[in-house]
Design a protein around this motif. Sequence first.
Motif, PDB file in Angstrom:
ATOM      1  N   ALA A   2       0.797  -1.238   0.000  1.00 23.43           N
ATOM      2  CA  ALA A   2       0.000   0.000   0.000  1.00 23.43           C
ATOM      3  C   ALA A   2       0.823   1.279   0.000  1.00 23.43           C
ATOM      4  O   ALA A   2       0.290   2.342   0.242  1.00 23.43           O
ATOM      5  CB  ALA A   2      -0.945   0.001   1.204  1.00 23.43           C
ATOM      6  N   GLY A   3       2.102   1.195  -0.255  1.00 24.30           N
ATOM      7  CA  GLY A   3       2.914   2.415  -0.305  1.00 24.30           C
ATOM      8  C   GLY A   3       3.121   2.834  -1.748  1.00 24.30           C
ATOM      9  O   GLY A   3       3.437   2.005  -2.598  1.00 24.30           O
ATOM     10  N   SER A   4       2.943   4.100  -2.056  1.00 23.50           N
ATOM     11  CA  SER A   4       3.005   4.538  -3.456  1.00 23.50           C
ATOM     12  C   SER A   4       4.237   5.367  -3.788  1.00 23.50           C
ATOM     13  O   SER A   4       4.356   5.896  -4.886  1.00 23.50           O
ATOM     14  CB  SER A   4       1.738   5.327  -3.816  1.00 23.50           C
ATOM     15  N   SER A   5       5.165   5.521  -2.858  1.00 22.29           N
ATOM     16  CA  SER A   5       6.426   6.223  -3.174  1.00 22.29           C
ATOM     17  C   SER A   5       7.227   5.344  -4.145  1.00 22.29           C
ATOM     18  O   SER A   5       6.852   4.189  -4.398  1.00 22.29           O
ATOM     19  CB  SER A   5       7.236   6.432  -1.888  1.00 22.29           C
ATOM     20  N   GLY A   6       8.361   5.867  -4.637  1.00 25.28           N
ATOM     21  CA  GLY A   6       9.210   5.067  -5.537  1.00 25.28           C
ATOM     22  C   GLY A   6       9.548   3.710  -4.930  1.00 25.28           C
ATOM     23  O   GLY A   6       9.281   2.657  -5.535  1.00 25.28           O
ATOM     24  N   PRO A   7      10.133   3.680  -3.716  1.00 24.17           N
ATOM     25  CA  PRO A   7      10.458   2.379  -3.105  1.00 24.17           C
ATOM     26  C   PRO A   7       9.209   1.521  -2.858  1.00 24.17           C
ATOM     27  O   PRO A   7       9.268   0.291  -2.964  1.00 24.17           O
ATOM     28  CB  PRO A   7      11.114   2.763  -1.768  1.00 24.17           C
ATOM     29  N   GLY A   8       8.096   2.163  -2.559  1.00 23.96           N
ATOM     30  CA  GLY A   8       6.846   1.417  -2.340  1.00 23.96           C
ATOM     31  C   GLY A   8       6.411   0.719  -3.617  1.00 23.96           C
ATOM     32  O   GLY A   8       6.046  -0.465  -3.618  1.00 23.96           O
ATOM     33  N   GLN A   9       6.457   1.458  -4.736  1.00 25.92           N
ATOM     34  CA  GLN A   9       6.054   0.857  -6.017  1.00 25.92           C
ATOM     35  C   GLN A   9       7.022  -0.258  -6.431  1.00 25.92           C
ATOM     36  O   GLN A   9       6.607  -1.280  -6.974  1.00 25.92           O
ATOM     37  CB  GLN A   9       6.009   1.920  -7.106  1.00 25.92           C
ATOM     38  N   ALA A  10       8.312  -0.036  -6.160  1.00 26.70           N
ATOM     39  CA  ALA A  10       9.310  -1.052  -6.544  1.00 26.70           C
ATOM     40  C   ALA A  10       9.061  -2.342  -5.755  1.00 26.70           C
ATOM     41  O   ALA A  10       9.122  -3.447  -6.310  1.00 26.70           O
ATOM     42  CB  ALA A  10      10.719  -0.525  -6.276  1.00 26.70           C
ATOM     43  N   LEU A  11       8.758  -2.205  -4.468  1.00 23.96           N
ATOM     44  CA  LEU A  11       8.449  -3.382  -3.651  1.00 23.96           C
ATOM     45  C   LEU A  11       7.192  -4.075  -4.190  1.00 23.96           C
ATOM     46  O   LEU A  11       7.155  -5.298  -4.349  1.00 23.96           O
ATOM     47  CB  LEU A  11       8.244  -2.961  -2.181  1.00 23.96           C
ATOM     48  N   ALA A  12       6.183  -3.280  -4.510  1.00 23.47           N
ATOM     49  CA  ALA A  12       4.933  -3.841  -5.036  1.00 23.47           C
ATOM     50  C   ALA A  12       5.192  -4.616  -6.326  1.00 23.47           C
ATOM     51  O   ALA A  12       4.679  -5.719  -6.518  1.00 23.47           O
ATOM     52  CB  ALA A  12       3.917  -2.730  -5.288  1.00 23.47           C
ATOM     53  N   ALA A  13       6.007  -4.040  -7.206  1.00 22.43           N
ATOM     54  CA  ALA A  13       6.269  -4.696  -8.492  1.00 22.43           C
ATOM     55  C   ALA A  13       6.919  -6.059  -8.290  1.00 22.43           C
ATOM     56  O   ALA A  13       6.701  -6.982  -9.057  1.00 22.43           O
ATOM     57  CB  ALA A  13       7.155  -3.803  -9.361  1.00 22.43           C
ATOM     58  N   ARG A  14       7.721  -6.184  -7.232  1.00 27.14           N
ATOM     59  CA  ARG A  14       8.392  -7.462  -6.988  1.00 27.14           C
ATOM     60  C   ARG A  14       7.502  -8.464  -6.258  1.00 27.14           C
ATOM     61  O   ARG A  14       7.510  -9.638  -6.565  1.00 27.14           O
ATOM     62  CB  ARG A  14       9.677  -7.236  -6.167  1.00 27.14           C
ATOM     63  N   ILE A  15       6.709  -7.996  -5.277  1.00 28.44           N
ATOM     64  CA  ILE A  15       6.062  -8.983  -4.399  1.00 28.44           C
ATOM     65  C   ILE A  15       4.527  -8.952  -4.377  1.00 28.44           C
ATOM     66  O   ILE A  15       3.904  -9.901  -3.932  1.00 28.44           O
ATOM     67  CB  ILE A  15       6.557  -8.836  -2.942  1.00 28.44           C
ATOM     68  N   ALA A  16       3.907  -7.868  -4.835  1.00 24.28           N
ATOM     69  CA  ALA A  16       2.478  -7.696  -4.533  1.00 24.28           C
ATOM     70  C   ALA A  16       1.570  -8.479  -5.475  1.00 24.28           C
ATOM     71  O   ALA A  16       1.835  -8.595  -6.670  1.00 24.28           O
ATOM     72  CB  ALA A  16       2.105  -6.221  -4.582  1.00 24.28           C
ATOM     73  N   ASP A  17       0.490  -8.995  -4.910  1.00 19.98           N
ATOM     74  CA  ASP A  17      -0.618  -9.535  -5.697  1.00 19.98           C
ATOM     75  C   ASP A  17      -1.678  -8.455  -5.884  1.00 19.98           C
ATOM     76  O   ASP A  17      -2.444  -8.466  -6.842  1.00 19.98           O
ATOM     77  CB  ASP A  17      -1.253 -10.724  -4.963  1.00 19.98           C
ATOM     78  N   VAL A  18      -1.730  -7.536  -4.919  1.00 15.10           N
ATOM     79  CA  VAL A  18      -2.696  -6.432  -4.949  1.00 15.10           C
ATOM     80  C   VAL A  18      -1.965  -5.168  -4.524  1.00 15.10           C
ATOM     81  O   VAL A  18      -1.146  -5.200  -3.604  1.00 15.10           O
ATOM     82  CB  VAL A  18      -3.868  -6.703  -3.965  1.00 15.10           C
ATOM     83  N   VAL A  19      -2.251  -4.064  -5.227  1.00  9.66           N
ATOM     84  CA  VAL A  19      -1.651  -2.780  -4.874  1.00  9.66           C
ATOM     85  C   VAL A  19      -2.772  -1.849  -4.421  1.00  9.66           C
ATOM     86  O   VAL A  19      -3.673  -1.536  -5.193  1.00  9.66           O
ATOM     87  CB  VAL A  19      -0.918  -2.158  -6.088  1.00  9.66           C
ATOM     88  N   PHE A  20      -2.726  -1.429  -3.160  1.00  8.75           N
ATOM     89  CA  PHE A  20      -3.661  -0.418  -2.666  1.00  8.75           C
ATOM     90  C   PHE A  20      -3.019   0.938  -2.911  1.00  8.75           C
ATOM     91  O   PHE A  20      -1.820   1.117  -2.709  1.00  8.75           O
ATOM     92  CB  PHE A  20      -3.887  -0.557  -1.163  1.00  8.75           C
TER      93      PHE A  20
END
Length: 441
Positions: free
Chosen positions: A222-240
């Motif tokens: 659920a974090g939308s900063s640069g590092p948040g998006q990078a983490l999401a791209a690697r691990i997330a099934d859902v992005v809040f």
Amino acid sequence: MKQDFEPKPGRQMRLGVFVQTPGHHVGGWRHPDATVEGWPNLGLMQHIAATAERGKFDMFFLGDGFATGYGEHPSTIGKFEPLTLLAALAMGTKKLGLAATASTTYAEPYHVARGFASLDHISGGRVGWNVVTTAYAKSSAVFGRQHPPHAERYAMAEEFVEACRLLWDSWDDDAFIGDKKAGQFVRPGSLHIPDFRGKYFTIEGALNVPRSPQGHPVLIQAGSSGPGQALAARIADVVFTAQNDLGEAQAFYAGMKAQLLEQGRGADEALVMPGVMPVVGRTEREACEIFAELNRNIDTAQAFTVLSERLGADMSVHPLDGPVPDIPETEHLKSRAALLLQMARRENLTLRELFHRVAAARGHLLPIGTPVQIADVLERWFRDGAADGFNVMPPFFPRQFDDFVKLVVPILQERGLFRADYTGATLRDHLGLARKRIAAR
Ligand SMILES: Cc1cc2nc3c(=O)[nH]c(=O)nc-3n(C[C@H](O)[C@H](O)[C@H](O)COP(=O)(O)O)c2cc1C
């Protein structure tokens, strides 16, 4: 907006209910139809879960944090611990996904991995974990530690998730055979002890929970900063995410999908679900009256606290009817502060106007109107490349959520935009995501 991928034909939107009782709107709890008795009120939670399941929602989501005190948002002052509550709700529901936040800054991977794996068994594979780094420094007080800076929190999160994944894969899927004749409770060779040595976390032992129905719980980021998006791209099934402008939401969506492709993942392997606070009325006038009433119930002193918290600076020193001042980037929640400041500049808001928006929906999309008008907004965002679904954030519970399910969901279903019934059993099934297999050892 141009995209490098084609959405699947017949794709339907995903819906979650973001449960912050008594309501997301700061003044929501004072509405005559908001429940505030018997706090934290298990019956209310059961009612919301039953309503979500009747509405064929993908999931019930509980946020979490650690701070409490007089000036806090009413939803955070006194509440249930999320995993124990989800375990109770799992017993009263059959299909509904059950997701909760757990912090990677203030927990141990072992405890989090064990809690969610256990819940995945209890619920028959319906669990999701919202991976957050915990933005607010005040959260550290109950742990007696320094709040780590933003970059370090995300570095810890990367390791934390990796450690949890290894723990979840400790046992093969078919490890627990219970072979009475052979005297083997578990199959020999089925245990794989993680050996993880990171900068922040080290794991040299296995998880004492068998591999769970979904393999891994659904991972939400659920974090939308640069590092948040990078983490999401690697691990997330859902992005809040919080978005309130269609163009910016489209840019975020396209950017997120591009990062997924860069990671060698499919564009539909992580679903983008912005938050939305629908204020639903039988008529447009009724919806506007509900919203006006909610705004009359905002306590200015409390809203200042909320605004200062969201922007990471003391806002009470600025005149309320003056322009929104420039605020340097802070170590707290970078993306949300930027979103709110952008909105203020775009719409030329005074500080008072910005604080009304924050007190209402904290920067999330805020459609106010009839069920058809609300459905139109959701359809537009869904069809025009801004969302795979929505995290519905009612201004107060239970009435506004009851009305959303009774009045808006049938319209989405009639338009073929949302499921008429569940077709699978697990949260991964609902979201159209494959069961997590064990990575090659
Ligand atoms: C829908 C949604 C739910 C969130 N839930 C939580 C939560 O329960 N606990 C929490 O500490 N942060 C929560 N966050 C905040 C994010 O984890 C993150 O801290 C914030 O968006 C700032 O991100 P950034 O640090 O990447 O800028 C949520 C954000 C969104 C959009």
